[in-house]
Design a protein around this motif. Sequence first.
Motif, PDB file in Angstrom:
ATOM      1  N   ILE B  18       0.837  -1.206   0.000  1.00 55.38           N
ATOM      2  CA  ILE B  18       0.000   0.000   0.000  1.00 55.38           C
ATOM      3  C   ILE B  18       0.879   1.266   0.000  1.00 55.38           C
ATOM      4  N   ARG B  19       1.947   1.229   0.787  1.00 54.61           N
ATOM      5  CA  ARG B  19       2.833   2.401   0.791  1.00 54.61           C
ATOM      6  C   ARG B  19       3.527   2.559  -0.559  1.00 54.61           C
ATOM      7  N   GLY B  20       3.870   1.423  -1.192  1.00 53.19           N
ATOM      8  CA  GLY B  20       4.456   1.479  -2.531  1.00 53.19           C
ATOM      9  C   GLY B  20       3.463   2.022  -3.549  1.00 53.19           C
ATOM     10  N   ALA B  21       2.194   1.624  -3.380  1.00 49.38           N
ATOM     11  CA  ALA B  21       1.135   2.120  -4.271  1.00 49.38           C
ATOM     12  C   ALA B  21       1.026   3.636  -4.156  1.00 49.38           C
ATOM     13  N   LYS B  22       1.069   4.109  -2.918  1.00 49.26           N
ATOM     14  CA  LYS B  22       0.984   5.549  -2.674  1.00 49.26           C
ATOM     15  C   LYS B  22       2.136   6.287  -3.377  1.00 49.26           C
ATOM     16  N   GLU B  23       3.355   5.752  -3.201  1.00 48.08           N
ATOM     17  CA  GLU B  23       4.528   6.385  -3.836  1.00 48.08           C
ATOM     18  C   GLU B  23       4.417   6.373  -5.356  1.00 48.08           C
ATOM     19  N   ALA B  24       3.910   5.265  -5.906  1.00 43.70           N
ATOM     20  CA  ALA B  24       3.769   5.164  -7.363  1.00 43.70           C
ATOM     21  C   ALA B  24       2.754   6.173  -7.885  1.00 43.70           C
ATOM     22  N   LEU B  25       1.633   6.316  -7.163  1.00 38.43           N
ATOM     23  CA  LEU B  25       0.591   7.258  -7.588  1.00 38.43           C
ATOM     24  C   LEU B  25       1.116   8.695  -7.563  1.00 38.43           C
ATOM     25  N   GLU B  26       1.965   8.977  -6.571  1.00 45.18           N
ATOM     26  CA  GLU B  26       2.543  10.323  -6.462  1.00 45.18           C
ATOM     27  C   GLU B  26       3.570  10.580  -7.569  1.00 45.18           C
ATOM     28  N   SER B  27       4.367   9.553  -7.894  1.00 45.77           N
ATOM     29  CA  SER B  27       5.453   9.740  -8.862  1.00 45.77           C
ATOM     30  C   SER B  27       5.008   9.624 -10.316  1.00 45.77           C
ATOM     31  N   TYR B  28       4.006   8.796 -10.584  1.00 48.89           N
ATOM     32  CA  TYR B  28       3.593   8.548 -11.971  1.00 48.89           C
ATOM     33  C   TYR B  28       2.133   8.945 -12.159  1.00 48.89           C
ATOM     34  N   PRO B  29       1.921  10.149 -12.678  1.00 49.15           N
ATOM     35  CA  PRO B  29       0.552  10.672 -12.752  1.00 49.15           C
ATOM     36  C   PRO B  29      -0.349   9.848 -13.682  1.00 49.15           C
ATOM     37  N   GLY B  30       0.273   9.050 -14.591  1.00 47.86           N
ATOM     38  CA  GLY B  30      -0.544   8.271 -15.525  1.00 47.86           C
ATOM     39  C   GLY B  30      -1.018   6.942 -14.947  1.00 47.86           C
ATOM     40  N   VAL B  31      -0.446   6.544 -13.832  1.00 48.32           N
ATOM     41  CA  VAL B  31      -0.741   5.213 -13.290  1.00 48.32           C
ATOM     42  C   VAL B  31      -2.090   5.158 -12.569  1.00 48.32           C
ATOM     43  N   ARG B  32      -2.867   4.105 -12.891  1.00 49.13           N
ATOM     44  CA  ARG B  32      -4.135   3.845 -12.189  1.00 49.13           C
ATOM     45  C   ARG B  32      -4.084   2.424 -11.639  1.00 49.13           C
ATOM     46  N   LEU B  33      -4.503   2.276 -10.394  1.00 49.06           N
ATOM     47  CA  LEU B  33      -4.339   0.984  -9.726  1.00 49.06           C
ATOM     48  C   LEU B  33      -5.654   0.333  -9.304  1.00 49.06           C
ATOM     49  N   ILE B  34      -5.693  -0.994  -9.424  1.00 55.53           N
ATOM     50  CA  ILE B  34      -6.750  -1.760  -8.757  1.00 55.53           C
ATOM     51  C   ILE B  34      -6.051  -2.563  -7.668  1.00 55.53           C
ATOM     52  N   ILE B  35      -6.343  -2.226  -6.440  1.00 62.08           N
ATOM     53  CA  ILE B  35      -5.692  -2.894  -5.311  1.00 62.08           C
ATOM     54  C   ILE B  35      -6.544  -4.082  -4.884  1.00 62.08           C
ATOM     55  N   VAL B  36      -5.888  -5.267  -4.879  1.00 60.61           N
ATOM     56  CA  VAL B  36      -6.639  -6.502  -4.658  1.00 60.61           C
ATOM     57  C   VAL B  36      -6.237  -7.169  -3.340  1.00 60.61           C
ATOM     58  N   GLY B  37      -7.234  -7.516  -2.530  1.00 60.64           N
ATOM     59  CA  GLY B  37      -6.963  -8.217  -1.279  1.00 60.64           C
ATOM     60  C   GLY B  37      -8.163  -8.150  -0.356  1.00 60.64           C
ATOM     61  N   LYS B  38      -7.917  -8.498   0.893  1.00 62.71           N
ATOM     62  CA  LYS B  38      -9.017  -8.488   1.872  1.00 62.71           C
ATOM     63  C   LYS B  38      -9.401  -7.050   2.196  1.00 62.71           C
ATOM     64  N   THR B  39     -10.627  -6.698   1.887  1.00 67.03           N
ATOM     65  CA  THR B  39     -11.014  -5.292   2.056  1.00 67.03           C
ATOM     66  C   THR B  39     -10.985  -4.837   3.520  1.00 67.03           C
ATOM     67  N   ASP B  40     -11.334  -5.755   4.438  1.00 65.64           N
ATOM     68  CA  ASP B  40     -11.339  -5.327   5.853  1.00 65.64           C
ATOM     69  C   ASP B  40      -9.923  -5.026   6.362  1.00 65.64           C
ATOM     70  N   VAL B  41      -8.920  -5.642   5.739  1.00 65.61           N
ATOM     71  CA  VAL B  41      -7.525  -5.363   6.098  1.00 65.61           C
ATOM     72  C   VAL B  41      -7.034  -4.119   5.358  1.00 65.61           C
ATOM     73  N   LEU B  42      -7.427  -4.028   4.084  1.00 66.01           N
ATOM     74  CA  LEU B  42      -6.883  -2.968   3.237  1.00 66.01           C
ATOM     75  C   LEU B  42      -7.541  -1.609   3.459  1.00 66.01           C
ATOM     76  N   ASP B  43      -8.822  -1.620   3.782  1.00 61.09           N
ATOM     77  CA  ASP B  43      -9.556  -0.358   3.959  1.00 61.09           C
ATOM     78  C   ASP B  43      -8.867   0.602   4.926  1.00 61.09           C
TER      79      ASP B  43
END
Lengths: 343, 343
Positions: B18-43
């Motif tokens: 998740i922290r890597g996803a955050k860094e990627a979204l900040e650094s690469y404005p073109g990137v769009r993510l679908i984050i997959v996993g247990k929603t109760d953990v990830l939320d």
Amino acid sequence: MKIALDAMGGDYAPQAAIRGAKEALESYPGVRLIIVGKTDVLDPLLAENGLKGHERVELVHAEETVLMSDTSTVAIKSKKDSSITVAATLVKEGRAGAVVSAGHTGAAVAATTVKMRLLDGVDRPAIAAIMPSEKGPFVLIDAGANIDSKPINLIQFAVMGDVYAQTALGMKNPRVGLLSIGEEDIKGNGLTKEVFKKLSEMPINFIGNVEGKVIFQRYADVVVCDGFVGNVLLKSSESLAKATMHWIKEAFSRNTYRIAGALLAKEAFKELKEIGDYEGYGGAPLLGVDGVCIIGHGSSSPKAFKNAIRVADESVKVKLNSRICEKLVESGALPGSFKPNQG
Amino acid sequence: MKIALDAMGGDYAPQAAIRGAKEALESYPGVRLIIVGKTDVLDPLLAENGLKGHERVELVHAEETVLMSDTSTVAIKSKKDSSITVAATLVKEGRAGAVVSAGHTGAAVAATTVKMRLLDGVDRPAIAAIMPSEKGPFVLIDAGANIDSKPINLIQFAVMGDVYAQTALGMKNPRVGLLSIGEEDIKGNGLTKEVFKKLSEMPINFIGNVEGKVIFQRYADVVVCDGFVGNVLLKSSESLAKATMHWIKEAFSRNTYRIAGALLAKEAFKELKEIGDYEGYGGAPLLGVDGVCIIGHGSSSPKAFKNAIRVADESVKVKLNSRICEKLVESGALPGSFKPNQG
């Protein structure tokens, strides 16, 4: 007991072999050598190095030399008078107690297997290489004597490696690991999965699979693998160590500060270089043959030859082979006692 | 095009993902993510990292997680709703263009193979890892997707590695070598000997066998091997690099001169550390699947996840797969065109 030195094997043979022989004779007063190879080539070299007529040196002629491009089979079948075969024959006949060669590994394995024969119950011999780790040396077996090993081979390598670690490295109860690509017993290839169960049942300190990622942190004291993988691991580690020295040199010569730093710490570089120095280890024993055979590094320098001769001399004294035979029986690791897929 | 991120895979998941996803979204404005996993953990993690409701982030639930102790088969057959399978399904359905996972490699290979399918004519996919050498990066293929490979697999790995070296590393006519234990065609195991001849006849720059001892001097730009050997090579190199940093630290703290030298040259150590830094490479593509799959390092940090996402994004853009398909046909490297032992 004399040591038969294959003077024609190795990238820098015969010069490096003869100079190494000279250094060994000077350093180890108990060592006696039979130098094997083409006498017309070796005679002037012996004279040059003051070894002609030396009281602890004998010269035995071998008409042929195995080339690196020969197959092991061709080397043995069509070059019956090669230096490695003649050297192995000297051991067979009791004229020498050990053979040292830095030449064609496959030919050395084949020649010693055919001439000296294998220990009772041993199916294939294996090279036991000593490697450095963060926590001191460990044993890698097989480092390249065999390819396409069968389960019984890896099982016997584990036993031989266990005995060798105790004898050569003075380890009590060494941790024996099976090189694989995952920690769990279900991870690995067809070969490792079959071997895992049998090793778990044997009277050795088997710690399970060991992955590449922890190997140089010495998770295991004895790392068991097929000779193809072992050879790739051994050689690529040397290659990486060489590249690392290159990177260090580059990094420390980038500017004046770093150059000054490198000068202040120059002893540290020497220390680093010595960690991966194969010359110090001298050579790796081929375990499982009935006698002593030390395989030198292909690029053996005089210093490496000298140390290989020392290792051969020490190996004759420790009676490793009788301990290997005992442990194979004790472990139930003889070919007859192991049925594939039946545990 | 969106990237499906398996947020549950990796030693430090889901936090690092998740922290890597955050860094990627900040650094690469073109990137769009679908984050997959247990929603109760990830939320809550998404909320913590300011990604809840982010316009370029979507969250997709997956009930299960593959454990490192699962076999690949069990992972796929009995955990049909695992994060890696759900992520691969998103690509299959066209909702995502790539999948990124730092979890169980075998499960990622199996899930993407089953869901996304393989490219036309590809028998098995392979991991292409970028490794450092004295002369710059080279490609190691297969770094661990397969064990017990057949000749057709290694032949296809050579083609895929060739195309990847051209595309990802910008190499023209990369030198392709077959990892073995001797230079000559007659050296190697059963597998490599069979593959050697076929590679010699193909329209790639095949330079023959490459030995471990020259691998980090970049004798070959593309090193082809079975995934068992490749994984051992990749991981043991990391282990040796780690041990080397340990030895360097020890050697440079032995006395005052060396400590002073180390201080003067401290930038050199940073430089050395970066050479073997897998985090910078981000991840290795699984080549041969019909889509993009980036396999992250098991110990992926946020930085490694960020870079794996970048690699996935770039891979979608370069159209590697259509070039692989073309080259497989051109090389006659399709299963039907290769008969074992008939050349």
